[in-house]
Design an enzyme around this catalytic site. Structure first.
Site, PDB file in Angstrom:
ATOM      1  N   ASP A   1       2.671   6.725  -2.095  1.00 56.11           N
ATOM      2  CA  ASP A   1       3.814   6.139  -2.799  1.00 56.11           C
ATOM      3  C   ASP A   1       5.098   6.842  -2.343  1.00 56.11           C
ATOM      4  O   ASP A   1       5.971   7.157  -3.166  1.00 56.11           O
ATOM      5  CB  ASP A   1       3.662   6.210  -4.323  1.00 56.11           C
ATOM      6  CG  ASP A   1       4.621   5.256  -5.031  1.00 56.11           C
ATOM      7  OD1 ASP A   1       5.375   4.542  -4.349  1.00 56.11           O
ATOM      8  OD2 ASP A   1       4.625   5.245  -6.282  1.00 56.11           O
TER       9      ASP A   1
ATOM     10  N   ASN B   1       9.894  -3.914  -2.293  1.00 50.34           N
ATOM     11  CA  ASN B   1      11.101  -3.757  -3.123  1.00 50.34           C
ATOM     12  C   ASN B   1      12.242  -3.212  -2.274  1.00 50.34           C
ATOM     13  O   ASN B   1      12.793  -2.150  -2.514  1.00 50.34           O
ATOM     14  CB  ASN B   1      10.843  -2.889  -4.356  1.00 50.34           C
ATOM     15  CG  ASN B   1      10.273  -1.526  -4.039  1.00 50.34           C
ATOM     16  OD1 ASN B   1       9.612  -1.338  -3.019  1.00 50.34           O
ATOM     17  ND2 ASN B   1      10.527  -0.559  -4.896  1.00 50.34           N
TER      18      ASN B   1
ATOM     19  N   HIS C   1       1.248  -2.684  -9.793  1.00 50.41           N
ATOM     20  CA  HIS C   1       1.783  -1.507 -10.497  1.00 50.41           C
ATOM     21  C   HIS C   1       1.572  -1.829 -11.971  1.00 50.41           C
ATOM     22  O   HIS C   1       2.295  -2.641 -12.547  1.00 50.41           O
ATOM     23  CB  HIS C   1       3.258  -1.279 -10.159  1.00 50.41           C
ATOM     24  CG  HIS C   1       3.835  -0.090 -10.871  1.00 50.41           C
ATOM     25  ND1 HIS C   1       4.611   0.861 -10.230  1.00 50.41           N
ATOM     26  CD2 HIS C   1       3.742   0.317 -12.153  1.00 50.41           C
ATOM     27  CE1 HIS C   1       4.964   1.791 -11.105  1.00 50.41           C
ATOM     28  NE2 HIS C   1       4.463   1.477 -12.280  1.00 50.41           N
TER      29      HIS C   1
ATOM     30  N   ARG D   1      11.929   1.447   2.970  1.00 55.71           N
ATOM     31  CA  ARG D   1      13.323   1.018   2.689  1.00 55.71           C
ATOM     32  C   ARG D   1      13.925   0.240   3.868  1.00 55.71           C
ATOM     33  O   ARG D   1      13.558  -0.857   4.115  1.00 55.71           O
ATOM     34  CB  ARG D   1      14.204   2.210   2.306  1.00 55.71           C
ATOM     35  CG  ARG D   1      13.570   3.200   1.314  1.00 55.71           C
ATOM     36  CD  ARG D   1      13.535   2.700  -0.085  1.00 55.71           C
ATOM     37  NE  ARG D   1      13.204   3.766  -1.029  1.00 55.71           N
ATOM     38  CZ  ARG D   1      12.548   3.578  -2.165  1.00 55.71           C
ATOM     39  NH1 ARG D   1      12.144   2.374  -2.524  1.00 55.71           N
ATOM     40  NH2 ARG D   1      12.287   4.576  -2.974  1.00 55.71           N
TER      41      ARG D   1
ATOM     42  N   LYS E   1       2.708  -7.789  -3.979  1.00 54.40           N
ATOM     43  CA  LYS E   1       2.906  -6.718  -4.956  1.00 54.40           C
ATOM     44  C   LYS E   1       3.451  -7.277  -6.255  1.00 54.40           C
ATOM     45  O   LYS E   1       4.387  -8.073  -6.257  1.00 54.40           O
ATOM     46  CB  LYS E   1       3.897  -5.694  -4.386  1.00 54.40           C
ATOM     47  CG  LYS E   1       4.273  -4.557  -5.325  1.00 54.40           C
ATOM     48  CD  LYS E   1       3.183  -3.503  -5.387  1.00 54.40           C
ATOM     49  CE  LYS E   1       3.487  -2.400  -6.376  1.00 54.40           C
ATOM     50  NZ  LYS E   1       4.310  -1.325  -5.847  1.00 54.40           N
TER      51      LYS E   1
ATOM     52  N   HIS F   1      -1.454   3.693  -7.490  1.00 54.54           N
ATOM     53  CA  HIS F   1      -1.231   4.987  -8.177  1.00 54.54           C
ATOM     54  C   HIS F   1      -1.781   5.073  -9.607  1.00 54.54           C
ATOM     55  O   HIS F   1      -1.020   5.216 -10.556  1.00 54.54           O
ATOM     56  CB  HIS F   1       0.256   5.329  -8.180  1.00 54.54           C
ATOM     57  CG  HIS F   1       1.193   4.200  -8.518  1.00 54.54           C
ATOM     58  ND1 HIS F   1       1.044   3.413  -9.629  1.00 54.54           N
ATOM     59  CD2 HIS F   1       2.281   3.717  -7.870  1.00 54.54           C
ATOM     60  CE1 HIS F   1       2.002   2.507  -9.652  1.00 54.54           C
ATOM     61  NE2 HIS F   1       2.760   2.668  -8.595  1.00 54.54           N
TER      62      HIS F   1
ATOM     63  N   HIS G   1       7.204   3.244   0.802  1.00 50.03           N
ATOM     64  CA  HIS G   1       8.489   2.531   0.733  1.00 50.03           C
ATOM     65  C   HIS G   1       9.348   3.018   1.902  1.00 50.03           C
ATOM     66  O   HIS G   1       9.961   4.075   1.821  1.00 50.03           O
ATOM     67  CB  HIS G   1       9.204   2.823  -0.587  1.00 50.03           C
ATOM     68  CG  HIS G   1       8.411   2.411  -1.803  1.00 50.03           C
ATOM     69  ND1 HIS G   1       8.597   1.182  -2.415  1.00 50.03           N
ATOM     70  CD2 HIS G   1       7.434   3.039  -2.509  1.00 50.03           C
ATOM     71  CE1 HIS G   1       7.767   1.099  -3.456  1.00 50.03           C
ATOM     72  NE2 HIS G   1       7.052   2.200  -3.534  1.00 50.03           N
TER      73      HIS G   1
HETATM   74  O1  DOR Z   1       8.422   6.264  -8.817  1.00 51.50           O
HETATM   75  C1  DOR Z   1       8.419   5.159  -8.262  1.00 51.50           C
HETATM   76  N1  DOR Z   1       9.242   4.891  -7.214  1.00 51.50           N
HETATM   77  N2  DOR Z   1       7.606   4.188  -8.737  1.00 51.50           N
HETATM   78  C2  DOR Z   1       7.691   2.935  -8.309  1.00 51.50           C
HETATM   79  O2  DOR Z   1       6.947   2.119  -8.767  1.00 51.50           O
HETATM   80  C3  DOR Z   1       8.711   2.537  -7.318  1.00 51.50           C
HETATM   81  C4  DOR Z   1       9.099   3.672  -6.477  1.00 51.50           C
HETATM   82  C5  DOR Z   1      10.341   3.391  -5.654  1.00 51.50           C
HETATM   83  O3  DOR Z   1      10.392   2.359  -4.970  1.00 51.50           O
HETATM   84  O4  DOR Z   1      11.248   4.228  -5.634  1.00 51.50           O
HETATM   85 ZN    ZN Z   2       5.549   2.464  -4.905  1.00 47.25          ZN
HETATM   86 ZN    ZN Z   3       4.501   1.532  -8.303  1.00 48.72          ZN
END
Ligand code: DOR
Ligand code: ZN
Ligand code: ZN
Length: 446
Positions: A308, A95, A181, A65, A146, A235, A63
């Protein structure tokens, strides 16, 4: 044409280590792997001082961001963190804010990322609201779609098994994987509404091993019906899910899965030390589960090790009630040191490590001409010192998330020098280039 000679190195080449090797890089690609000294005139020679070169790692679950979440992590800090950790390519989750659900949001993300990259990046999308848009997103170069099964997320309103089949059909048709997920929404919502002020046990109950197993089972049932589709389970953390995935693979279903370093190396006992900070979704499990995960790695049930990497501020992770806290840890800068330590301790072989973090990710996600040290491939290279000891110190992370559940761990084996697309990015542990070295990747495109 720019040429670079790497001398005085050991190279992980075709499954074993070649001592006293040299590499010739031309225009960013590997031109020659030689046991002899390369005598051709070159623009530059670089002395690796006996370091071991492995393929730059490919992390298929990150991620980064950026955009409105850039206060947690941005494309420059995230890819600098990647390169510092010996990871030369990452695949980035959708996301984001704004979320990646259509061409416009994807384009915005690509434009924001491209000038900032220190490592290569490929993008995932959510499953779009209208399944007819799947093909447009595929054409625009996403690596997969996803699906968060347990939370209502932007994009397609997934409710029933029939919805899941429709998603699989649409995604399968364009030849891309559905990344899942796998956790059960019903259980999470029930436990949450019954325990508005829950603690750690509530979290574990809401996102239990049984929940993951149930969700995996549902997906496999849909996949069995659709067939012409591919699923990658993110994961995986439970014994039941691992069993189901192993059986599905044995029966020939096109499934793959990943394990994270935190599910491999940490167990739920960590909560006693870390409290709410230790929350991650899926949660850390029992010792038996992490042992099952190691066994699945050993037996080839697990295809990739992925981080992750989920950067949040420390405050977001620790201040507030259970259901408002952010979950997950940064992982890009700890992945390789932790795994090299496992190699030194004998719980993982070097070839397994390379398979799980480079060969398999490249093959499964069609990352062309990367993930392997071979003539014609891009020179994404990570030079490691297998014997050097280090203490994991999050304050030195390039990631904006300067914290880690592995803080203070003593490890042996660190990335020292990294090349991305033939450019020197990391030298003796320091980032030495500017942004723009990394590229935006598309599946199957070299
Ligand atoms: O712990 C997590 N953080 N699990 C997820 O599925 C999303 C991720 C996040 O984007 O922070
Ligand atoms: Zn993730
Ligand atoms: Zn996830």
């Amino acid at each position: 044409m720019r040429s670079l000679r790497l001398k005085n190195c050991r190279v992980f080449y075709r499954g074993s280590i070649v001592d006293d090797a040299e590499l010739l890089i031309e225009n960013g690609r590997i031109k020659e792997v030689s046991r002899l000294s390369i005598r051709k005139p070159v623009d530059e020679t670089f002395d690796l001082k006996g370091l071991l070169i492995i393929p730059g790692l490919i992390d298929v679950h990150v991620h980064l961001r950026g955009l409105n979440l850039a206060y947690k992590e941005d494309y420059d800090t995230g890819t600098m963190a990647a390169a510092s950790g010996g990871v030369t390519t990452v695949l980035d989750m959708p996301n984001t804010d704004p979320p990646t659900v259509d061409l416009e949001s994807l384009d915005l993300r690509i434009k924001a990322a491209e000038p900032k990259l220190y490592a290569n990046v490929g993008f995932y999308s959510f499953v779009p609201e209208e399944l007819t848009e799947v093909s447009e997103l595929a054409e625009a170069g996403v690596f997969g779609f996803k699906l968060f099964m347990h939370r209502r997320m932007p994009g397609y309103r997934f409710e029933t098994l029939e919805d899941l089949k429709d998603i699989l059909k649409a995604v399968g048709e364009v030849g891309l994987p559905l990344l899942v997920h796998a956790e059960d929404r019903g259980l999470l919502e029930t436990v949450r509404s019954e325990n508005p002020d829950g603690g750690l046990e509530t979290f574990e109950k809401a996102l239990s091993e049984e929940s993951e197993e149930k969700a995996v089972k549902t997906v496999l049932e849909a996949l069995e019906a659709v067939k012409k589709a591919r699923v990658h389970f993110c994961h995986v953390s439970s014994i039941g899910a691992l069993r189901l995935i192993e059986a599905a693979k044995a029966s020939g279903l096109p499934v793959s899965c990943e394990a994270t370093p935190h599910h491999l190396l940490l167990t739920r006992e960590v909560y006693e030390r870390l409290g709410f900070y230790g929350l991650v979704d899926p949660p850390l499990r029992s010792k038996e589960s992490s042992e099952a995960l190691w066994s699945a790695v050993e037996h080839g049930v697990v295809d990739c090790i992925a981080t992750d990497h989920a950067p949040h501020t420390l405050e977001e992770k620790t201040v507030g009630g259970l259901w408002s806290l952010k979950t997950g840890f940064p992982g890009l800068e700890t992945l390789l040191p932790l795994m090299l330590d496992c190699v030194n301790k004998g719980s993982l072989s070097l070839s397994e490590l390379v398979r799980l973090t480079a060969h398999n990710p490249a093959r499964l996600f069609r990352i062309a001409d990367r993930g392997c040290i071979e003539v014609g491939y891009w020179a994404d290279l990570t030079a490691v010192d297998l014997k050097k000891e280090a203490i994991i110190d999050p304050s030195s992370f390039k990631s904006k998330a300067k914290h880690s559940p592995f803080e203070g761990w003593r490890v042996r084996g660190v990335p020292e020098t990294v090349f991305v697309n033939g450019e020197l990015v990391l030298l003796d542990g320091e980032v030495v280039c500017g942004p723009g070295v990394g590229r935006v990747l598309r599946p199957g495109v070299s």
